[in-house]
Write an enzyme that holds these catalytic residues in place. Structure first.
Site, mmCIF file in Angstrom:
data_model
loop_
_atom_site.group_PDB
_atom_site.id
_atom_site.type_symbol
_atom_site.label_atom_id
_atom_site.label_comp_id
_atom_site.label_asym_id
_atom_site.label_seq_id
_atom_site.Cartn_x
_atom_site.Cartn_y
_atom_site.Cartn_z
ATOM 1 N N TYR A 99 0.802 -1.220 0.000
ATOM 2 C CA TYR A 99 0.000 0.000 0.000
ATOM 3 C C TYR A 99 0.840 1.278 0.000
ATOM 4 O O TYR A 99 1.892 1.346 0.623
ATOM 5 C CB TYR A 99 -0.892 0.040 1.248
ATOM 6 N N ARG A 101 -0.863 4.770 0.815
ATOM 7 C CA ARG A 101 -2.134 5.457 1.052
ATOM 8 C C ARG A 101 -2.042 6.490 2.187
ATOM 9 O O ARG A 101 -3.047 7.054 2.580
ATOM 10 C CB ARG A 101 -3.223 4.437 1.393
ATOM 11 N N ARG A 166 -7.681 -4.574 9.843
ATOM 12 C CA ARG A 166 -6.347 -4.488 9.256
ATOM 13 C C ARG A 166 -5.472 -3.792 10.283
ATOM 14 O O ARG A 166 -5.396 -2.561 10.337
ATOM 15 C CB ARG A 166 -6.367 -3.703 7.935
ATOM 16 N N ALA A 227 -14.025 -20.725 2.938
ATOM 17 C CA ALA A 227 -14.521 -21.920 2.252
ATOM 18 C C ALA A 227 -15.558 -22.663 3.079
ATOM 19 O O ALA A 227 -16.272 -23.530 2.571
ATOM 20 C CB ALA A 227 -13.360 -22.851 1.928
ATOM 21 N N ASP A 257 -16.375 -8.352 0.089
ATOM 22 C CA ASP A 257 -17.120 -7.151 -0.296
ATOM 23 C C ASP A 257 -18.310 -7.517 -1.174
ATOM 24 O O ASP A 257 -19.386 -6.918 -1.055
ATOM 25 C CB ASP A 257 -16.208 -6.179 -1.031
#
Length: 304
Positions: A99, A101, A166, A227, A257
């Site tokens: 990232y 950001r 995160r 799964a 999402d």
């Protein structure tokens, strides 16, 4: 029907086999907005974020428009630019992210909203945001965002929240748990993964995770298990649903999402929580068969 998704959209770069990069636009709240719009085409889906005024940001707005996303709440940061991330996938479709950001315009969504009358959000049928939507803010702004959610609650249909933990975006694990816990206590619908719950609650067993989330006062929960499918609870009744068999697993980037978008669309149409989870699992199982967090509509929502 009007739904507001709050968060970030970034430039996505994906390494290709030819050692070049494919460009797209993605971010957890934006991805959810796209999959919600595809699942509920007649709805007005608005995306609340901060966005720059550079050529990349203008191209981003064009992509939003092409997806049918209302960008009126894409609040402009003069001289700003979007965040960027590079995604790499292993042979099983699991991804690694890199990232850039830290100075993205999206981090200023709450600050920019304060310059407006927050009553523009009133009347929405649903407001959706994630742990990342909060994590990219400063600690003071996070506290303000939590208070904003409290004020919004009487004025919107439902608040849906995906913890999407995160830890690299937070100062400490404790800060993440405290803020996310407050958001969960406000939300009408919680959309955690079992990995999120493990980080927040310190337990591995999915049934125990569900019990603790219910004990915290969250009425409606869809706990995704990868799964393993999904555990869904509405009013204390818990149902386990298996995951559909994916034709192949190429990329899991946008599966959660996609689940969230389809789940919310079904609930907003009047479907039950179980029906919503089934819709979410079905869309997610198609999304993992294609590269990218936002896959072509022909993949996620094939006609016929």
């Amino acid at each position: 029907m009007r739904i507001i998704c709050i968060g970030e959209c970034m430039v996505e770069l994906r390494a290709t086999a030819a050692d070049t990069f494919a460009r797209a636009y993605a971010g957890d709240a934006y991805n959810t907005a796209v999959y919600l719009k595809r699942s509920l085409p007649d709805a007005q889906v608005q995306f609340l974020t901060g966005i720059g005024d550079d050529p990349m940001s203008r191209a981003m707005r064009e992509v939003w428009s092409a997806e049918g996303i209302d960008g009126a709440f894409g609040l402009t940061v003069k001289g700003g630019a979007p965040g960027l991330y590079l995604i790499e996938n292993d042979a099983r479709g699991e991804r690694r992210f890199h990232y850039w950001r830290s100075n993205s315009a999206a981090r200023r969504w709450f600050e920019l909203l304060q310059d407006r009358d927050e009553t523009v959000l009133w009347g929405a049928d649903a407001v959706y945001l994630s742990g990342i939507s909060l994590a990219i803010l400063s600690p003071l702004e996070r506290a303000g965002a939590i208070e904003l959610l409290r004020r919004l609650r009487p004025h919107v249909g439902r608040i849906a929240f995906d913890p999407n933990v995160r830890l690299a975006l937070w100062e400490t694990a404790q800060a993440a748990a405290a803020t996310i816990g407050e958001a969960l206590s406000i939300a009408d619908i919680a959309l955690p993964s079992t990995d999120d719950a493990r980080l927040l609650l310190g337990v591995d067993d999915s049934i125990e995770q569900m019990n603790r989330l219910q004990g915290a006062g969250v009425r409606e929960i869809a706990l995704t298990l990868g799964a393993g499918g999904c555990l869904v609870s509405d009013g204390g009744v818990c149902t386990r649903l298996p995951a559909p068999q994916a034709a192949s697993i190429v990329d899991t980037s946008g599966a959660g999402d996609a689940f969230n978008g389809a789940y919310l669309a079904t609930r907003l149409r009047g479907g039950s929580a179980v029906e919503a989870a089934e819709s979410g699992l079905a869309v997610g199982s198609r999304v993992v068969t294609h590269v990218g967090a936002v896959v072509p509509m022909s993949v996620s929502h094939p006609r016929g």
